[in-house]
Design an enzyme around this catalytic site. Structure first.
Site, PDB file in Angstrom:
ATOM      1  CD  GLU A 135      -2.083   6.892  -2.092  1.00  0.00           C
ATOM      2  OE1 GLU A 135      -1.107   6.905  -2.860  1.00  0.00           O
ATOM      3  OE2 GLU A 135      -3.060   7.668  -2.194  1.00  0.00           O
ATOM      4  NE  ARG A 173       6.361   0.003 -10.947  1.00  0.00           N
ATOM      5  CZ  ARG A 173       5.748   0.613  -9.925  1.00  0.00           C
ATOM      6  NH1 ARG A 173       6.377   1.494  -9.198  1.00  0.00           N
ATOM      7  NH2 ARG A 173       4.497   0.356  -9.648  1.00  0.00           N
ATOM      8  CE  LYS A 183      -1.607   0.934  -4.885  1.00  0.00           C
ATOM      9  NZ  LYS A 183      -1.573   1.834  -3.746  1.00  0.00           N
TER      10      LYS A 183
HETATM   11  P1  ATP Z   1       0.365   4.441  -6.577  1.00  0.00           P
HETATM   12  O1  ATP Z   1       1.459   5.170  -5.853  1.00  0.00           O
HETATM   13  O2  ATP Z   1       0.268   4.707  -8.021  1.00  0.00           O
HETATM   14  O3  ATP Z   1      -0.942   4.492  -5.890  1.00  0.00           O
HETATM   15  P2  ATP Z   1       1.924   2.097  -6.017  1.00  0.00           P
HETATM   16  O4  ATP Z   1       1.793   0.798  -6.739  1.00  0.00           O
HETATM   17  O5  ATP Z   1       3.217   2.813  -6.015  1.00  0.00           O
HETATM   18  O6  ATP Z   1       0.736   2.925  -6.573  1.00  0.00           O
HETATM   19  P3  ATP Z   1       1.944   2.180  -3.141  1.00  0.00           P
HETATM   20  O7  ATP Z   1       0.846   1.844  -2.241  1.00  0.00           O
HETATM   21  O8  ATP Z   1       2.483   3.548  -3.092  1.00  0.00           O
HETATM   22  O9  ATP Z   1       1.418   1.833  -4.558  1.00  0.00           O
HETATM   23  O10 ATP Z   1       3.111   1.129  -2.994  1.00  0.00           O
HETATM   24  C1  ATP Z   1       3.604   0.697  -1.765  1.00  0.00           C
HETATM   25  C2  ATP Z   1       5.011   0.221  -1.931  1.00  0.00           C
HETATM   26  O11 ATP Z   1       5.065  -0.848  -2.863  1.00  0.00           O
HETATM   27  C3  ATP Z   1       5.909   1.321  -2.447  1.00  0.00           C
HETATM   28  O12 ATP Z   1       7.083   1.348  -1.667  1.00  0.00           O
HETATM   29  C4  ATP Z   1       6.187   0.925  -3.848  1.00  0.00           C
HETATM   30  O13 ATP Z   1       7.468   1.331  -4.228  1.00  0.00           O
HETATM   31  C5  ATP Z   1       6.060  -0.590  -3.818  1.00  0.00           C
HETATM   32  N1  ATP Z   1       5.640  -1.100  -5.120  1.00  0.00           N
HETATM   33  C6  ATP Z   1       4.550  -0.743  -5.821  1.00  0.00           C
HETATM   34  N2  ATP Z   1       4.511  -1.366  -7.006  1.00  0.00           N
HETATM   35  C7  ATP Z   1       5.610  -2.151  -7.061  1.00  0.00           C
HETATM   36  C8  ATP Z   1       6.148  -3.050  -8.032  1.00  0.00           C
HETATM   37  N3  ATP Z   1       5.541  -3.264  -9.210  1.00  0.00           N
HETATM   38  N4  ATP Z   1       7.300  -3.686  -7.739  1.00  0.00           N
HETATM   39  C9  ATP Z   1       7.917  -3.480  -6.568  1.00  0.00           C
HETATM   40  N5  ATP Z   1       7.474  -2.653  -5.618  1.00  0.00           N
HETATM   41  C10 ATP Z   1       6.339  -1.990  -5.848  1.00  0.00           C
END
Ligand code: ATP
Ligand code: MG
Length: 564
Positions: free
Chosen positions: A42, A268, A278
């Site tokens: 995102e 994760r 984030k």
């Molecule tokens: P948010 O949804 O709170 O804005 P997010 O860290 O989940 O934050 P996204 O942009 O939705 O951000 O993440 C993109 C992809 O990265 C998603 O598929 C998510 O599962 C993966 N991702 C995010 N953080 C991690 C992490 N710490 N370890 C592994 N994969 C991650």
């Protein structure tokens, strides 16, 4: 620095984790002809090392199994999303060594299709417009132990729902006035199935669709259908979406989508002394705790890159962490180790004095200087040698001298002899102090017979220290970074500030570096002998050298913390 050339991203053996096992089995059984994965960030912040795990996994699987991986910007919430983030995401994925070729997509590309599917669900009696307030919806959703309550608007006619939904789209109602919900089961044990919201009214301009839309789809309604449109075969996400999978499958089952993707969840990445939320990272930037998203203390890919961490170290680290089904926290030292390993082989050696103490060699002729030979890499003769200048006035590291040393201190002290790396043996004769008693200079003598660092009479010294010529070295600013947080598990949410490390940045403004370092390019790693790995910062300019410490030679942080 782009080190794509130094290692292709596809070095993992296939079939090494449960997701690869699934992919392999699907291919062998002919359930899928070609693997298609996606990385769906995102664009509401910069990518961090946790995202790297997902990127390496998704692009890695595609590469290993002869498929492809899409980059999809999950841009369904225009309030938080910005073009700056979209650009940064693309740059960071490329830096990490991956390429989506022509397969760049946006969830917003599918807004019209998603809208039509929403109408299909209304026509099938499987979606309704709810006029309850957001607060009422929340309360009536129930809890983990109590079922939810049906909305009084749940049984509206198809015609009324269609009419209201079209008027929502046309912008007739203010934000929050109504939502479109899937009609599933308010008593479901899985809260995600209690008539989840599919569309919200939001009068906000979108970076790509402008003001065309007054309603925006929820993550749950957009994500699976976007996967289906792109014919994603394996939709890989983190564990927090496990409970959303039944909903993911429900939409796919009830809509006429072009393919049937499946969702798989993995743990994760969590790291000690590091926050990967984030929301918190955004706040660190906004509140000025760091200089920006690319502050070298940040766990963002932009921060790591600026700090000098090679992309190959990030890839290698996340591969070593592996892919598991249970959440855990990885020791940040494991990451540091991967960084040291990657840098040790590539970084040339240089000498730099970070906290200088002046040394005058009394028996060295005034106005004279000479060139000595230094090796660029001890394990790689091909890296060659360079000349360094020696003269009467030098700098050594303050820490390498003690006036009243304890028993085990073998470096310089009054009356002792040490080796100056690549140069001579010197002996300290006198300590010069200022009026406050602070040591400002050492008067030493050298043994001309020890040129190159060995005594013809076979006498030994117990220490070799680095140095810089006062007349030839260049002034530099060195930024030494320590972990941003003092606790292995920093408080999340609003509380994070109390665990911030007040000493996360040490600014050394009068370091002395050998002249060869003025030619090092931004992002190229070097080892400052006995100190660690460094690289020029983007703030570096001709006449103003700035170096980042990428990582120390060994871990001293835990020790320093224990000392208090
Ligand atoms: P948010 O949804 O709170 O804005 P997010 O860290 O989940 O934050 P996204 O942009 O939705 O951000 O993440 C993109 C992809 O990265 C998603 O598929 C998510 O599962 C993966 N991702 C995010 N953080 C991690 C992490 N710490 N370890 C592994 N994969 C991650
Ligand atoms: Mg997310």
């Amino acid at each position: 620095m782009d080190d794509k050339a130094s290692g292709s991203a596809g070095q993992v053996e296939p079939g090494r984790d449960f997701i690869r096992d699934i992919v392999k089995a699907d291919l062998e059984a002919g359930r899928v002809a070609q693997v298609i994965t996606r990385f769906p960030p995102e664009p509401n912040g910069h990518l961090h090392i946790g995202h790297a795990k997902s990127i390496v996994l998704n692009f890695g699987i595609a590469e290993e199994f002869g498929g492809r991986c899409h980059l999809r910007l999950d841009d369904t919430n225009p309030v938080k999303e910005e073009q700056e983030y979209i650009d940064a995401i693309k740059r960071d994925v490329r830096w990490l060594g991956f390429d989506w070729d022509e397969h760049l997509y946006h969830a917003s590309d599918y807004f019209e299709q998603l809208y039509r599917w929403a109408e299909d669900l209304i026509r099938a009696g499987l979606a309704y417009v709810d006029d309850q307030s957001p607060e009422e919806i929340r309360v009536n959703r129930g809890t983990l132990t109590e079922p939810g309550k049906n909305s009084p608007f749940r049984d509206r006619s198809v015609e009324e729902n269609l009419d209201l939904f079209r008027r929502m789209r046309a912008g007739e109602f203010p934000n929050g006035a109504r939502v479109l919900r899937a009609k599933i089961d308010m008593a479901s044990g899985n809260i995600n199935l209690r008539d989840p919201v599919m569309y919200r009214i939001l009068h906000a301009a979108h970076p790509r669709t402008g003001t065309a839309w007054k309603i925006y789809p929820s993550y749950d309604f957009a994500h699976g259908q976007s996967d289906a449109i792109e014919r994603i075969t394996h939709s890989i996400c983190t564990l927090e979406f496990e409970d959303h999978r039944p909903l993911y499958d429900w939409f796919i089952e009830h809509l006429k989508v072009p393919s049937q993707p499946h969702q798989y969840e993995f743990a994760r990445l969590n790291l000690t002394y590091t926050v990967l939320s984030k929301r918190v990272l955004t706040q660190l930037v906004r509140d000025g705790h760091v200089s920006g998203w690319d502050d070298p203390r940040m766990p963002t890919l932009a921060g790591l890159r600026r700090r000098g961490v090679p992309a190959s170290a990030v890839r290698e680290f996340v591969k070593r962490v592996g892919v598991a089904k249970a959440n855990s926290t990885v020791d940040v030292q494991m990451f540091d180790h991967a960084v040291r390993e990657a840098m040790n082989t590539s970084a040339e050696r240089r000498m730099a004095v970070l906290r200088p103490l002046k040394v005058v060699i009394e028996n060295y002729p005034d106005g004279h200087s000479e060139e000595l030979e230094a090796v660029n890499h001890p394990d790689n003769p091909a890296a060659g040698t360079r000349k360094i200048n020696f003269g009467r006035e030098l700098y050594i590291e303050r820490d390498d001298f003690m006036e009243n040393p304890p028993k085990k201190f073998f470096r310089l002290s009054p009356g002792t002899e040490v080796r100056l790396r690549y140069a001579y043996f010197i002996t300290c004769r006198e300590v010069v102090k200022d009026s406050s008693g602070a040591i400002v200079e050492l008067r030493c003598t050298y043994d001309p017979a020890t040129r190159g660092g060995n005594a013809p009479d076979g006498r030994k010294v117990k220490a070799t220290i680095h140095w810089a010529s006062a007349a030839h070295s260049l002034l530099a600013e060195v930024r030494v970074y320590n972990p941003l947080f003092t606790k292995p598990d920093p408080a999340g949410g609003a509380e994070f500030a109390k665990d911030l490390n007040p000493n996360s940045l040490e600014l050394l403004s009068d370091a002395r570096v050998e002249p060869a370092l003025s030619k090092t390019e931004i992002g190229v790693p070097v080892q400052f002998e006995r100190q660690g790995y460094f690289c020029p910062d983007t703030d570096s300019a001709p006449g103003k050298l700035v170096f980042n410490r990428t990582i120390g030679l060994r871990d001293t942080f835990a020790k320093d913390l224990a000392k208090g």
